[in-house]
Write a protein that holds these residues in place. Sequence first.
Motif, PDB file in Angstrom:
ATOM      1  N   GLU A  46      52.070  36.441  41.851  1.00 51.58           N
ATOM      2  CA  GLU A  46      50.817  35.734  40.560  1.00 51.58           C
ATOM      3  C   GLU A  46      49.538  36.659  40.387  1.00 51.58           C
ATOM      4  N   PHE A  47      48.865  36.622  39.377  1.00 52.97           N
ATOM      5  CA  PHE A  47      47.945  37.211  39.800  1.00 52.97           C
ATOM      6  C   PHE A  47      46.670  35.846  39.494  1.00 52.97           C
ATOM      7  N   VAL A  48      45.471  36.814  40.728  1.00 51.48           N
ATOM      8  CA  VAL A  48      44.264  35.728  40.917  1.00 51.48           C
ATOM      9  C   VAL A  48      43.120  36.347  40.383  1.00 51.48           C
ATOM     10  N   ALA A  49      43.167  37.473  40.578  1.00 50.65           N
ATOM     11  CA  ALA A  49      41.394  38.153  39.935  1.00 50.65           C
ATOM     12  C   ALA A  49      41.434  39.111  39.996  1.00 50.65           C
ATOM     13  N   ALA A  50      40.061  40.136  38.798  1.00 51.18           N
ATOM     14  CA  ALA A  50      40.034  41.861  38.904  1.00 51.18           C
ATOM     15  C   ALA A  50      39.010  41.861  38.323  1.00 51.18           C
ATOM     16  N   ILE A  51      38.918  43.372  38.732  1.00 53.65           N
ATOM     17  CA  ILE A  51      37.391  43.762  38.676  1.00 53.65           C
ATOM     18  C   ILE A  51      37.674  45.322  38.344  1.00 53.65           C
ATOM     19  N   ASN A  52      36.639  45.582  37.751  1.00 50.21           N
ATOM     20  CA  ASN A  52      36.734  47.168  37.329  1.00 50.21           C
ATOM     21  C   ASN A  52      35.728  47.759  38.052  1.00 50.21           C
ATOM     22  N   TRP A  53      35.633  49.461  37.881  1.00 48.74           N
ATOM     23  CA  TRP A  53      35.401  50.051  39.164  1.00 48.74           C
ATOM     24  C   TRP A  53      34.001  49.691  39.009  1.00 48.74           C
ATOM     25  N   ASN A  54      32.880  49.440  37.985  1.00 46.79           N
ATOM     26  CA  ASN A  54      31.582  48.999  38.382  1.00 46.79           C
ATOM     27  C   ASN A  54      31.795  47.906  38.201  1.00 46.79           C
ATOM     28  N   SER A  55      32.122  46.647  38.386  1.00 55.36           N
ATOM     29  CA  SER A  55      32.193  45.959  38.400  1.00 55.36           C
ATOM     30  C   SER A  55      30.873  44.688  36.664  1.00 55.36           C
ATOM     31  N   ALA A  56      31.654  45.336  35.576  1.00 56.48           N
ATOM     32  CA  ALA A  56      31.213  45.119  34.365  1.00 56.48           C
ATOM     33  C   ALA A  56      32.151  44.831  33.877  1.00 56.48           C
ATOM     34  N   ASN A  57      33.319  44.193  34.501  1.00 57.98           N
ATOM     35  CA  ASN A  57      34.496  43.198  33.994  1.00 57.98           C
ATOM     36  C   ASN A  57      35.058  42.726  34.819  1.00 57.98           C
ATOM     37  N   ARG A  58      35.517  41.069  34.940  1.00 56.47           N
ATOM     38  CA  ARG A  58      36.073  40.514  36.007  1.00 56.47           C
ATOM     39  C   ARG A  58      36.795  39.577  35.146  1.00 56.47           C
ATOM     40  N   TYR A  59      38.201  39.384  35.959  1.00 57.09           N
ATOM     41  CA  TYR A  59      39.219  38.245  35.134  1.00 57.09           C
ATOM     42  C   TYR A  59      39.475  37.875  36.196  1.00 57.09           C
ATOM     43  N   TYR A  60      39.928  36.329  35.740  1.00 60.19           N
ATOM     44  CA  TYR A  60      40.469  35.504  36.678  1.00 60.19           C
ATOM     45  C   TYR A  60      41.351  35.106  36.107  1.00 60.19           C
ATOM     46  N   ALA A  61      42.507  34.373  36.792  1.00 58.79           N
ATOM     47  CA  ALA A  61      43.366  33.841  36.095  1.00 58.79           C
ATOM     48  C   ALA A  61      43.075  31.836  35.970  1.00 58.79           C
ATOM     49  N   GLU A  62      43.476  31.554  34.615  1.00 64.28           N
ATOM     50  CA  GLU A  62      43.038  30.071  34.257  1.00 64.28           C
ATOM     51  C   GLU A  62      42.555  29.198  35.939  1.00 64.28           C
ATOM     52  N   SER A  63      43.219  29.206  36.839  1.00 68.16           N
ATOM     53  CA  SER A  63      43.673  28.006  37.533  1.00 68.16           C
ATOM     54  C   SER A  63      42.377  28.346  38.680  1.00 68.16           C
ATOM     55  N   MET A  64      41.805  29.330  38.665  1.00 62.71           N
ATOM     56  CA  MET A  64      40.704  30.431  39.416  1.00 62.71           C
ATOM     57  C   MET A  64      39.515  29.882  39.167  1.00 62.71           C
ATOM     58  N   LYS A  65      39.680  29.919  37.560  1.00 61.36           N
ATOM     59  CA  LYS A  65      37.874  29.485  36.972  1.00 61.36           C
ATOM     60  C   LYS A  65      37.356  29.634  37.262  1.00 61.36           C
ATOM     61  N   GLY A  66      36.630  29.575  37.530  1.00 59.00           N
ATOM     62  CA  GLY A  66      35.032  28.169  38.383  1.00 59.00           C
ATOM     63  C   GLY A  66      35.040  28.153  39.863  1.00 59.00           C
ATOM     64  N   ARG A  67      36.357  28.733  40.392  1.00 55.11           N
ATOM     65  CA  ARG A  67      36.759  28.589  41.991  1.00 55.11           C
ATOM     66  C   ARG A  67      36.363  29.591  42.885  1.00 55.11           C
ATOM     67  N   PHE A  68      36.862  30.434  42.088  1.00 55.07           N
ATOM     68  CA  PHE A  68      37.192  32.335  43.106  1.00 55.07           C
ATOM     69  C   PHE A  68      36.474  32.880  42.467  1.00 55.07           C
ATOM     70  N   THR A  69      35.290  34.204  42.645  1.00 56.81           N
ATOM     71  CA  THR A  69      34.751  34.560  42.494  1.00 56.81           C
ATOM     72  C   THR A  69      35.033  36.337  43.088  1.00 56.81           C
ATOM     73  N   VAL A  70      34.811  37.274  42.511  1.00 53.29           N
ATOM     74  CA  VAL A  70      36.039  38.194  43.217  1.00 53.29           C
ATOM     75  C   VAL A  70      34.057  39.120  42.600  1.00 53.29           C
ATOM     76  N   SER A  71      33.785  40.484  43.392  1.00 51.57           N
ATOM     77  CA  SER A  71      33.151  41.287  43.596  1.00 51.57           C
ATOM     78  C   SER A  71      33.530  42.834  44.482  1.00 51.57           C
ATOM     79  N   ARG A  72      32.619  43.253  44.620  1.00 53.76           N
ATOM     80  CA  ARG A  72      32.831  44.797  45.093  1.00 53.76           C
ATOM     81  C   ARG A  72      31.526  45.453  45.155  1.00 53.76           C
ATOM     82  N   ASP A  73      31.526  46.048  46.856  1.00 54.19           N
ATOM     83  CA  ASP A  73      30.679  46.997  46.718  1.00 54.19           C
ATOM     84  C   ASP A  73      31.030  48.105  46.934  1.00 54.19           C
ATOM     85  N   ASN A  74      30.856  49.285  46.194  1.00 52.10           N
ATOM     86  CA  ASN A  74      31.142  50.670  46.238  1.00 52.10           C
ATOM     87  C   ASN A  74      30.679  51.653  47.490  1.00 52.10           C
TER      88      ASN A  74
END
Length: 123
Positions: A46-74
């Motif tokens: 199942e999907f948890v979270a996703a992030i685009n190449w420059n961190s401009a767009n981040r998405y979360y599954a409903e059950s993870m919103k407010g608890r999980f944070t996705v980030s990246r260091d290119n």
Amino acid sequence: QVQLVESGGGLVQAGGSLRLSCAASGRTFRSYAAGWFRQAPGKEREFVAAINWNSANRYYAESMKGRFTVSRDNVNNTVYLQMNSLKPEDTAVYYCAARGRGASASPQQYDYWGQGTQVTVSS
């Protein structure tokens, strides 16, 4: 080609936090979207979270919103998943994935996968 290696999984008590890392090799990774997925025994991935190449767009599954944070260091080719307020139902193998297009919640759209890291949340 992109290689992904997850780390940071382990055993944590309910309500605790865990930070997963996904280390990527390959010079094209910084232009790739990345996603986190999980799979519990006997259940579909199942999907948890996703992030685009420059961190401009981040998405979360409903059950993870407010608890999980996705980030990246290119600069360091690393994607993170900060997990807070963990619940026993979060127990699963967590996978990092990458694709050459935009962020997606569909595992079928990802081309590269890590081996996964086990997260176990005790009650």
